[in-house]
Write an enzyme that holds these catalytic residues in place. Structure first.
Site, PDB file in Angstrom:
ATOM      1  N   HIS A 105     -26.252  -2.911 -15.015  1.00  0.00           N
ATOM      2  CA  HIS A 105     -25.465  -2.484 -16.156  1.00  0.00           C
ATOM      3  C   HIS A 105     -25.481  -0.970 -16.292  1.00  0.00           C
ATOM      4  CE1 HIS A 105     -23.641  -2.952 -20.086  1.00  0.00           C
ATOM      5  NE2 HIS A 105     -24.537  -2.113 -20.579  1.00  0.00           N
ATOM      6  N   GLU A 151       0.827  -1.212   0.000  1.00  0.00           N
ATOM      7  CA  GLU A 151       0.000   0.000   0.000  1.00  0.00           C
ATOM      8  C   GLU A 151       0.860   1.260   0.000  1.00  0.00           C
ATOM      9  OE1 GLU A 151      -3.996  -1.728   2.236  1.00  0.00           O
ATOM     10  OE2 GLU A 151      -2.471  -0.746   3.436  1.00  0.00           O
TER      11      GLU A 151
HETATM   12  C1  LIG Z   1      -0.291   1.014   8.332  1.00  0.00           C
HETATM   13  C2  LIG Z   1      -1.448   0.167   8.771  1.00  0.00           C
HETATM   14  C3  LIG Z   1      -2.571   0.083   7.974  1.00  0.00           C
HETATM   15  C4  LIG Z   1      -3.659  -0.695   8.376  1.00  0.00           C
HETATM   16  N1  LIG Z   1      -4.737  -0.755   7.556  1.00  0.00           N
HETATM   17  C5  LIG Z   1      -5.818  -1.481   7.932  1.00  0.00           C
HETATM   18  C6  LIG Z   1      -6.971  -1.514   7.107  1.00  0.00           C
HETATM   19  O1  LIG Z   1      -7.018  -0.912   6.039  1.00  0.00           O
HETATM   20  N2  LIG Z   1      -8.033  -2.227   7.531  1.00  0.00           N
HETATM   21  C7  LIG Z   1      -8.022  -2.922   8.737  1.00  0.00           C
HETATM   22  O2  LIG Z   1      -9.021  -3.552   9.090  1.00  0.00           O
HETATM   23  N3  LIG Z   1      -6.911  -2.914   9.519  1.00  0.00           N
HETATM   24  C8  LIG Z   1      -5.826  -2.209   9.155  1.00  0.00           C
HETATM   25  N4  LIG Z   1      -4.720  -2.171   9.964  1.00  0.00           N
HETATM   26  C9  LIG Z   1      -4.717  -2.997  11.198  1.00  0.00           C
HETATM   27  C10 LIG Z   1      -5.496  -2.300  12.317  1.00  0.00           C
HETATM   28  O3  LIG Z   1      -4.964  -1.029  12.536  1.00  0.00           O
HETATM   29  C11 LIG Z   1      -5.407  -3.149  13.586  1.00  0.00           C
HETATM   30  O4  LIG Z   1      -5.851  -4.458  13.310  1.00  0.00           O
HETATM   31  C12 LIG Z   1      -6.282  -2.568  14.697  1.00  0.00           C
HETATM   32  O5  LIG Z   1      -5.899  -1.249  15.000  1.00  0.00           O
HETATM   33  C13 LIG Z   1      -6.181  -3.446  15.944  1.00  0.00           C
HETATM   34  O6  LIG Z   1      -6.889  -2.858  17.004  1.00  0.00           O
HETATM   35  P1  LIG Z   1      -6.450  -3.132  18.519  1.00  0.00           P
HETATM   36  O7  LIG Z   1      -7.467  -2.442  19.354  1.00  0.00           O
HETATM   37  O8  LIG Z   1      -6.207  -4.572  18.714  1.00  0.00           O
HETATM   38  O9  LIG Z   1      -5.020  -2.436  18.689  1.00  0.00           O
HETATM   39  P2  LIG Z   1      -4.548  -0.953  18.431  1.00  0.00           P
HETATM   40  O10 LIG Z   1      -5.456  -0.231  17.516  1.00  0.00           O
HETATM   41  O11 LIG Z   1      -3.118  -1.059  18.034  1.00  0.00           O
HETATM   42  O12 LIG Z   1      -4.686  -0.248  19.838  1.00  0.00           O
HETATM   43  C14 LIG Z   1      -3.824  -0.549  20.882  1.00  0.00           C
HETATM   44  C15 LIG Z   1      -3.621   0.691  21.722  1.00  0.00           C
HETATM   45  O13 LIG Z   1      -3.056   0.322  22.962  1.00  0.00           O
HETATM   46  C16 LIG Z   1      -2.117   1.307  23.338  1.00  0.00           C
HETATM   47  N5  LIG Z   1      -1.199   0.650  24.279  1.00  0.00           N
HETATM   48  C17 LIG Z   1      -0.293  -0.335  24.007  1.00  0.00           C
HETATM   49  N6  LIG Z   1       0.298  -0.744  25.144  1.00  0.00           N
HETATM   50  C18 LIG Z   1      -0.244  -0.006  26.151  1.00  0.00           C
HETATM   51  C19 LIG Z   1      -0.063   0.017  27.563  1.00  0.00           C
HETATM   52  N7  LIG Z   1       0.786  -0.807  28.190  1.00  0.00           N
HETATM   53  N8  LIG Z   1      -0.752   0.917  28.286  1.00  0.00           N
HETATM   54  C20 LIG Z   1      -1.641   1.758  27.685  1.00  0.00           C
HETATM   55  N9  LIG Z   1      -1.857   1.768  26.353  1.00  0.00           N
HETATM   56  C21 LIG Z   1      -1.184   0.887  25.604  1.00  0.00           C
HETATM   57  C22 LIG Z   1      -1.489   1.744  22.025  1.00  0.00           C
HETATM   58  O14 LIG Z   1      -0.932   3.039  22.133  1.00  0.00           O
HETATM   59  C23 LIG Z   1      -2.681   1.701  21.087  1.00  0.00           C
HETATM   60  O15 LIG Z   1      -3.331   2.950  21.017  1.00  0.00           O
HETATM   61  C24 LIG Z   1      -3.622  -1.394   9.610  1.00  0.00           C
HETATM   62  C25 LIG Z   1      -2.492  -1.302  10.431  1.00  0.00           C
HETATM   63  C26 LIG Z   1      -1.419  -0.536  10.017  1.00  0.00           C
HETATM   64  C27 LIG Z   1      -0.211  -0.439  10.897  1.00  0.00           C
END
Ligand SMILES: Cc1cc2nc3c(=O)[nH]c(=O)nc-3n(C[C@H](O)[C@H](O)[C@H](O)COP(=O)(O)OP(=O)(O)OC[C@H]3O[C@@H](n4cnc5c(N)ncnc54)[C@H](O)[C@@H]3O)c2cc1C
Length: 472
Positions: free
Chosen positions: A437, A183
């Site tokens: 279409h 991307e």
């Molecule tokens: C460049 C890129 C493009 C992407 N594009 C897509 C897409 O197009 N479509 C899609 O579905 N997915 C996409 N993803 C994947 C998607 O971003 C993740 O799957 C999603 O954000 C996961 O959500 P989460 O809540 O598990 O973790 P995250 O969104 O990573 O949230 C975790 C949070 O926890 C915080 N954190 C970590 N450790 C601690 C701690 N000890 N104490 C307090 N806070 C903490 C972090 O700062 C972060 O804000 C992309 C990822 C990247 C990197």
């Protein structure tokens, strides 16, 4: 970060959402700890800013296409700092909305890192406080790795930094062949950067359908991306004008920025999981059962930190299922199959279900319907792009196992196709659907002629019953 629908008196949530209770044991507060910016990877440095940059990059093709439709345009120029500033404004707006919604839902937002002390206690590093919690939900996500571990890797950036570069690089080397590398290669190449890509494998996007991988690879090459396969950096050196990267096989690439996109690792290091006795797998991901529960009764984990399917909607769905299970009294396990997926490159790839290779490995009879055509728009724009569509069906039952599309709006089509595939649609249902279409999507209901059938070779009466061969 996950978004949860507000439910009254859910005594949740994680290390990122913590439910604490007072000395009397009653739930007294719901808390979320965030060490960076509310919104998580997707909003702050993932899907959302990425898609905004994809839109920016595609204007290049649209300006070029416009001439064929009678438009005269002055030579367009591009202002990277203006795009970065506009992107920042939008994600700040979204982040503020999330914070506001959390506060309206009565959740205390703790700005700062949180670490687990034991099964029922979390240390909030911001103020040094220790809070107790009946349930702890870990949703700390994942972070990019700087691998391979070669001399000079500290000069490289990851996707985290790529969104906020102070200037648009003139030359960039992107290391990696996964969707993030692809991307960004597509985005930067269209914005005017000379992009080289180095990938360990012999093709891009391992795990996606092979025909789509090849089509996408050709699309990137058409956009001017120099592709180096079977190559990884062995050294990165600083030069007076940028960086010189030595690749395996003796190739050298000079670049102003080197971006490593070779993978992401669950954010579990230093989280205190050992103290609480929470088990992890060999990659460091938190091990959970189908209900997102760890081996510790009071601790759950959802999202990228569990390394199941690292996508935002999956993390959200796991969070909802966790809430239903733990606080709603309706245990819910998330099904991780038939998840519509896209790669927001140009051309765009959208798919749902099994690839041809996966289907052939799992099913005795597999029918393939493949179409490649120029979109109507290309008739006047003169564009070279083609749309590629593939339907993978079970030859024995006619059920559609997977659909793969490469071309404009592929992601939008994949989302809708996800409903049909999830419902168990048959190829005959596609055929019976009236076409709309003129669209590109109409080809999906017009692919009557089977292009290939694969039958597993099982001798004798045990052989597969694939139906007649002449019906395609
Ligand atoms: C460049 C890129 C493009 C992407 N594009 C897509 C897409 O197009 N479509 C899609 O579905 N997915 C996409 N993803 C994947 C998607 O971003 C993740 O799957 C999603 O954000 C996961 O959500 P989460 O809540 O598990 O973790 P995250 O969104 O990573 O949230 C975790 C949070 O926890 C915080 N954190 C970590 N450790 C601690 C701690 N000890 N104490 C307090 N806070 C903490 C972090 O700062 C972060 O804000 C992309 C990822 C990247 C990197």
């Amino acid at each position: 970060m996950l978004r949860f629908t507000k439910r009254a008196d859910y005594g949740l949530m994680a290390i990122h959402f913590i439910a604490s209770h007072g000395d009397d044991g009653a739930v007294s507060a719901k808390r979320i700890a965030e060490e960076f910016r509310i919104g998580g990877t997707c909003v702050i440095r993932g899907c959302v800013p990425k898609k905004l940059m994809v839109y920016a990059s595609r204007y290049k093709d649209q300006f070029a296409d416009a001439a064929g439709f009678g438009w005269n345009l002055a030579a367009p120029s591009f202002d990277w700092p203006r795009l970065v500033a506009a992107k920042e404004k939008e994600i700040s707006r979204l982040s503020a909305i999330y914070r506001d919604n959390l506060e309206k839902a009565g959740i205390a937002v703790e700005d700062g890192r949180a670490e687990i002390e034991d099964a029922y206690h979390v240390r909030l590093l911001g103020g040094g406080r220790k809070v107790s919690a009946r349930i702890i939900l870990i949703s700390t996500g994942a972070a990019p790795v700087l691998e391979p571990d070669v001399p000079g890797r500290e000069y490289a950036i990851t996707s985290n930094e790529a969104f906020d570069l102070s200037e648009l690089p003139k030359r960039m080397l992107i290391v990696g062949g996964g969707y993030i590398a692809v991307e960004f290669a597509s985005i930067f190449a269209r914005l005017g950067t000379e992009v080289s890509l180095a990938a360990r494998g012999e093709n891009l996007l391992r795990g996606f359908d092979d025909d789509m991988r090849t089509g996408l690879r050709e699309g990137l090459a058409r956009a001017g991306v120099k592709l180096n396969f079977g190559m990884l950096p062995t050294r990165i050196e600083k030069t007076p004008t940028g960086y010189r990267v030595s690749l395996t096989k003796g190739t050298r690439v000079d670049a102003d920025q080197v971006m490593i996109a070779t993978g992401r690792r669950p954010n579990t290091s230093g989280l205190g999981l050992e103290k609480a006795g929470v088990e992890r797998d060999s990659l460091g991901a938190v091990k959970v059962d189908a209900f997102s529960k760890t081996n510790v009764e009071s601790i759950y984990a959802v999202g990228d930190v569990t390394n199941r399917v690292a996508l935002t909607p999956v993390a959200i769905r796991e969070g909802h299922a966790f809430a239903e299970t733990v606080f709603g009294g309706r245990p819910e396990a998330v099904v991780h199959s038939n998840i519509p997926t896209a790669v927001f490159s140009t051309p765009e790839l959208g798919c749902v279900g099994l690839t041809e290779a996966d289907a052939r490995a799992k099913f005795d009879c597999v029918d393939i319907y493949l179409a490649s055509f120029r979109p109507l728009k290309a008739a006047l724009s003169g564009g070279q792009e083609k749309i590629l569509m593939k339907i993978v069906a079970d030859g024995a039952t006619d059920r559609v196992l997977g659909v793969h599309i490469l071309g404009e709006d592929a992601s939008e089509m994949a989302q809708l196709l996800g409903i049909a595939v999830k419902m168990g649609a048959k190829k005959a249902d596609f055929d019976a659907t009236m076409a709309l279409h003129p669209t590109s999507a109409e080809e999906l209901v017009a692919m009557r002629t089977r292009t290939a059938r694969f039958e597993r070779e099982i001798a004798g009466p045990e052989g597969p019953d694939c139906g007649p061969l002449d019906e395609g």
